[in-house]
Design an enzyme around this catalytic site. Structure first.
Site, short mmCIF file in Angstrom:
data_model
loop_
_atom_site.label_atom_id
_atom_site.label_comp_id
_atom_site.label_asym_id
_atom_site.label_seq_id
_atom_site.Cartn_x
_atom_site.Cartn_y
_atom_site.Cartn_z
N SER A 18 -0.01 54.98 44.07
CA SER A 18 -0.27 54.39 45.37
C SER A 18 -0.11 55.47 46.43
O SER A 18 -0.71 56.54 46.29
CB SER A 18 0.69 53.21 45.56
OG SER A 18 0.42 52.53 46.74
N HIS A 45 -4.08 52.53 44.60
CA HIS A 45 -4.19 51.59 45.72
C HIS A 45 -4.84 52.29 46.90
O HIS A 45 -4.55 53.44 47.17
CB HIS A 45 -2.81 51.11 46.18
CG HIS A 45 -2.07 50.35 45.14
ND1 HIS A 45 -0.71 50.26 45.12
CD2 HIS A 45 -2.51 49.64 44.08
CE1 HIS A 45 -0.33 49.52 44.10
NE2 HIS A 45 -1.40 49.14 43.45
N ASP A 138 4.30 47.85 42.17
CA ASP A 138 3.22 47.54 41.24
C ASP A 138 3.30 48.49 40.05
O ASP A 138 3.69 49.65 40.20
CB ASP A 138 1.87 47.68 41.95
CG ASP A 138 0.72 47.09 41.15
OD1 ASP A 138 0.97 46.26 40.27
OD2 ASP A 138 -0.43 47.47 41.40
#
Ligand SMILES: C[S@@+](CC[C@H](N)C(=O)[O-])C[C@H]1O[C@@H](n2cnc3c(N)ncnc32)[C@H](O)[C@@H]1O
Lengths: 193, 274
Positions: A18, A45, A138
């Site tokens: 991310s 992401h 995540d």
């Protein structure tokens, strides 16, 4: 210590990252040789509008082709696949991709957990899962699933990660095989060739 | 649990759903459906999929909840701004050539895509000569689509999408705020028919100039996708247009050669003449 790893032990590599992921990915992907014998599937992401540009930038920095996943396309070796923005990526048992726009998971779409869990179901112990820098949680559940299925799990050393939340969360959730800096992760992947 | 056992249980669950209630999910993309079923299982408090099957056969309300959960109705207005830009620039001139335009939006969910297209057609002066058939398998979302009442929360995002999609007007012209909802302006509904239609087994119902089926076949397996592409092919007039979602294509299917890309990047195809 776990079994030592040889090339034939794996069918695919999955990577999740991310915030800060772009530089980390550039570092790792640019080290891969053109004959890298596995497919690499990545969830990074990013903003909904950032369509396409990530693939273009990464394509410019590495020797193996980088592309965004298309629905139902067959998984091929020697290609780096990126999850498109605003879609989850899953793998089918017949090794074709399946996209979905199911609701967000961990406040994000694509979600690393969804990719990792479905890849773990398909490849079981023949999968390498890697969690890099990021500022959320995540990927932890997905990495745990890979580990439970007997796959190889790697987390970027939190001390070297631009954002350490995601690596720390993964380390807390899964009993991982390796904690490595970016260079060592590159070495690990190159040793599989 | 043993993977194979679970596979068998899922097969049987889908079979039960089909034979008891007529809804056929057997050719849906397996990875997604499996995820939904496991998700449903963990919410249900039941201990395995076989138990779900028993419950499903005995309890229609339980089935209805499952049906809702299996049909993913996520959607938004002007999803993929670049698609609507291309639609205005390249598709509208094509449609203009027809005195009467029939459009089918298959898998319209709660209707946001329908009203987005209606707005473009109205702005381009084509709406009055258009009939939009908007269909879905799910009666509950069709009801919402018909009402056209959406959460005000999303309007800011939709306004941005609309502007990026080439919208020239004030987006607020298209709804009236009522408490915490946005009510779609009635004129956008005038040429729209909402109806239930199941792509798995329902037939062609009219000849279309354009079919939009975006982010629906991602939930189907290759067999079902081929079947639906065949249905679309039959339903389109010669040189009719097919619009798919931005990460879908006619590639990897048996119908690949029946369509030519019109705008490749936006997944807009033209049915071949002969
Ligand atoms: C993810 S939504 C897509 C909504 C919209 N087209 C978009 O792109 O934003 C998928 C829709 O397909 C519908 N659907 C699923 N299976 C179907 C079937 N067999 N026949 C017709 N519609 C179906 C679902 O009920 C859902 O509303």
């Amino acid at each position: 210590m776990k079994k030592f790893t040889r090339k034939k032990d794996f069918d695919a590599i999955v990577i999740g990252c991310s915030a800060g992921g772009m530089d980390a990915l550039k570092h790792i992907l640019s080290s891969l040789p053109i004959n890298f014998p596995f497919p690499v599937i990545i969830v990074q992401h990013r903003h909904v509008d950032s369509d396409g540009y990530l693939a273009v930038i990464l394509n410019d920095t590495c020797s193996i082709p980088v592309k965004e996943v298309e629905d139902k396309e067959p998984l091929r070796t020697g290609i780096v696949y990126l999850a498109p923005s605003n879609y989850h990526v899953l793998l089918e048992k017949n090794r074709h991709f399946a996209l979905s726009i199911d609701e967000k998971v961990n406040y994000t779409r694509p979600s690393i957990d969804i990719l990792f869990e479905s890849a773990a179901n398909v490849f079981q112990e023949r999968l390498v899962g890697i969690i890099l820098t990021g500022a959320n949680h995540d990927g932890s559940q997905g990495l745990k699933r890979i580990q439970e299925q007997g796959g190889e799990t790697i987390v970027q050393d939190p001390d070297t990660a631009e954002y350490n939340t995601m690596p720390l969360a993964a380390l807390k959730t899964a009993n991982v095989d390796h904690i490595l800096g970016l260079q060592k992760i590159s070495n690990f992947l190159n040793d599989l060739v | 649990m043993n993977e194979q056992t679970q596979d068998i249980e899922i097969d049987l669950l889908l079979e039960a759903m089909f034979r008891k209630y007529g809804y056929d999910f057997r050719n849906y993309a397996r990875a997604s459906i499996e995820r939904r079923i496991l998700h449903q299982l963990s919410k249900s408090g039941l201990s395995n999929i076989s138990e779900m099957q028993g419950r499903l056969l005995a309890d229609k309300e339980f089935f209805k909840r499952m049906l809702l959960d299996l049909s993913i109705n996520v959607t938004e207005m002007f999803r993929d701004a670049s698609f609507y830009v291309a639609f205005r620039e390249k598709v509208v001139p094509y449609l203009r050539a027809h005195p009467f335009i029939r459009i089918w939006i298959a898998g319209c969910a709660t209707g946001e895509e329908v009203y987005s297209m209606a707005i473009v057609l109205q702005e381009e002066g084509l709406f009055d000569q258009t009939r939009i058939y908007a269909t879905d398998i799910n009666e509950e979302v069709l009801q919402i689509a018909k009402e056209g009442v959406y959460s005000l929360e999303n309007i800011q995002e939709y306004t941005l999408n609309y502007q990026k999609a080439g919208g020239q007007k004030a987006f607020s012209d298209y709804y009236t705020a009522h408490q915490d909802t946005a009510v779609i302006t009635p004129s956008l509904k005038t040429h729209v028919v909402f109806a239930s239609h199941n792509l798995v087994h329902d037939a062609k119902f009219n000849e279309m100039h354009l079919i939009s089926c975006r982010n629906v076949m991602i939930y189907f397996n290759q067999t079902l996708k081929d079947r639906v592409l065949k249905l679309f092919h039959e339903s389109l007039c010669p040189l009719g247009l097919l619009c798919l979602g931005s990460k879908e294509s006619v590639q990897f299917s048996a119908y690949e050669n029946q369509f030519d890309p019109l705008i490749k990047d936006e997944k807009i195809y033209k049915k071949k003449g002969f």
